[in-house]
Design an enzyme around this catalytic site. Structure first.
Site, short mmCIF file in Angstrom:
data_model
loop_
_atom_site.label_atom_id
_atom_site.label_comp_id
_atom_site.label_asym_id
_atom_site.label_seq_id
_atom_site.Cartn_x
_atom_site.Cartn_y
_atom_site.Cartn_z
N ASN A 38 -6.26 -8.69 -2.68
CA ASN A 38 -5.57 -10.14 -2.84
C ASN A 38 -5.67 -11.29 -1.55
OD1 ASN A 38 -2.78 -11.06 -2.46
ND2 ASN A 38 -1.47 -10.01 -2.07
N LYS A 40 -4.59 -13.31 -1.05
CA LYS A 40 -3.30 -13.88 -0.34
C LYS A 40 -3.70 -16.47 0.22
CE LYS A 40 -2.10 -10.03 1.84
NZ LYS A 40 -1.10 -8.93 2.77
N HIS A 123 4.87 -8.64 -4.63
CA HIS A 123 4.79 -8.68 -4.02
C HIS A 123 5.96 -8.89 -2.47
CE1 HIS A 123 2.13 -8.73 -0.24
NE2 HIS A 123 1.58 -8.35 -0.90
N GLU A 125 5.14 -10.57 0.02
CA GLU A 125 5.05 -11.10 0.63
C GLU A 125 6.27 -12.69 -0.14
OE1 GLU A 125 1.82 -11.46 1.68
OE2 GLU A 125 1.65 -10.28 2.68
N GLU A 192 3.29 -0.42 -2.53
CA GLU A 192 3.01 -1.19 -1.08
C GLU A 192 4.04 -0.88 -0.19
OE1 GLU A 192 -0.49 -3.46 -2.21
OE2 GLU A 192 0.95 -5.46 -1.66
N GLY A 198 -0.76 -5.41 6.33
CA GLY A 198 -0.93 -5.97 7.27
C GLY A 198 -1.02 -5.91 8.70
N SER A 237 -2.80 -2.02 3.99
CA SER A 237 -4.18 -1.40 5.41
C SER A 237 -5.14 -0.95 5.58
CB SER A 237 -3.26 -0.77 6.61
OG SER A 237 -2.72 -2.15 7.03
P1 PGA Z 1 -3.76 -5.96 3.48
O1 PGA Z 1 -2.57 -6.11 1.79
O2 PGA Z 1 -4.44 -4.30 3.15
O3 PGA Z 1 -3.67 -6.50 4.36
O4 PGA Z 1 -2.36 -4.28 4.27
C1 PGA Z 1 -2.25 -5.25 1.90
C2 PGA Z 1 -1.74 -6.19 0.29
O5 PGA Z 1 -0.51 -7.23 0.94
O6 PGA Z 1 -1.27 -6.76 -0.74
#
Ligand code: PGA
Length: 275
Positions: A38, A40, A123, A125, A192, A198, A237
């Site tokens: 992903n 983003k 997601h 976000e 998640e 993140g 992460s």
């Molecule tokens: P990350 O993000 O691996 O940077 O924690 C995962 C995601 O948001 O799908």
């Protein structure tokens, strides 16, 4: 450019049709592993070209999916073909309507048209900017209508975990996402935990396995045997240093990777854990 516009369009349409047929034949109901990048709102053409040159994946039993920002979906697809990399392409969002006056949005039909195979839906976000369980449900329905495979994200916040509400929250999100959906043979779920996205702080393999089991049993109660075939990914992460333990858990069928998917070497290492 010697090619006429008509022959260019014809070439694109031919390529998309061939891919759709291959996709249908290769879709099989056995649980497969899946590693999803992903990206983003990261990457540019230059960094994407360099990523693809350096990405080193063997053709295994699993599937790798790259989810770039929308403007790069078609270029990524073309670059993958040119490099003979057998990765699929996915989008990071979709609208739930077929078409219309929705400035800045993209439809499932358009994504399918350019050869997308997957769509990340729900997601955290996006949930943070107002995406509700009901919208997630409509988007899942719309993706399936156009033969796109939804990767539905669920997960609890830190506060919800601290208040022992993880099971309730995740269960509600799963039930709401698939409410009224008849055929679950082409769906993927990603667990998640929001506190792990993140932050560098991943869920432990045991914590993740516990929630994956809960998701599978929720699906089983509701939909029966098909639950055993649905890939459930972990996200939050994931990095080269923790992926092997995560991949050893029986209900972790793959990973959804944000930060570490921007680096071709790290993402290659992560991918190998599941192939
Ligand atoms: P990350 O993000 O691996 O940077 O924690 C995962 C995601 O948001 O799908």
């Amino acid at each position: 450019m010697s090619q006429t516009i008509e022959s260019f369009i014809e070439q694109i349409v031919r390529q998309v049709v061939t891919d759709k047929v291959t996709h249908q034949i290769s879709s099989n109901p056995i649980r497969r592993s899946l590693v999803v990048a992903n990206w983003k709102m990261n990457m540019t053409l230059k960094t994407i070209v360099s990523f693809i040159q350096n990405f080193n994946v063997k053709n295994g039993q699993g599937e790798v999916v790259l989810c770039p920002p929308d403007p790069y979906l078609y270029p990524v697809r073309s670059l993958l073909k040119e490099s003979n990399l057998s990765c699929s392409v996915g989008a990071q969002n979709v609208h739930w309507q077929d078409m219309g006056a929705y400035t800045g949005d993209v439809s499932a039909e358009q994504l399918s048209d350019i050869g997308c195979k997957y769509i990340i839906i729900g997601h955290s976000e996006r949930r943070m900017s107002g995406e509700t369980n009901d919208m997630v449900n409509k988007k899942v329905d719309q993706a399936l209508k156009y033969n796109l495979i939804p990767i539905v994200c669920v997960g609890e916040s830190k506060e919800e975990r601290d208040n022992q509400r993880t099971s309730d929250v995740v269960r509600d999100q799963v039930l709401a996402a698939f409410s009224g959906i008849k055929n679950l043979s082409q769906i993927v779920i990603a667990y998640e935990p929001i506190w792990a996205i993140g932050t560098g702080e991943s869920a432990s393999p045991e914590q993740a396995q516990g929630v994956h089991e809960l998701i599978r049993s929720t699906l089983f109660e509701q939909y029966g045997d098909i639950a055993t075939q649905i890939p459930i990914l972990y996200g939050g992460s994931v990095k080269p240093s923790n992926v092997n333990k995560l991949s050893s858990m029986k209900d972790i069928d793959g990973v959804l990777v944000g930060g570490a998917s921007l680096n071709a070497d790290d993402f290659s290492t992560i991918t190998r854990a599941f192939m």
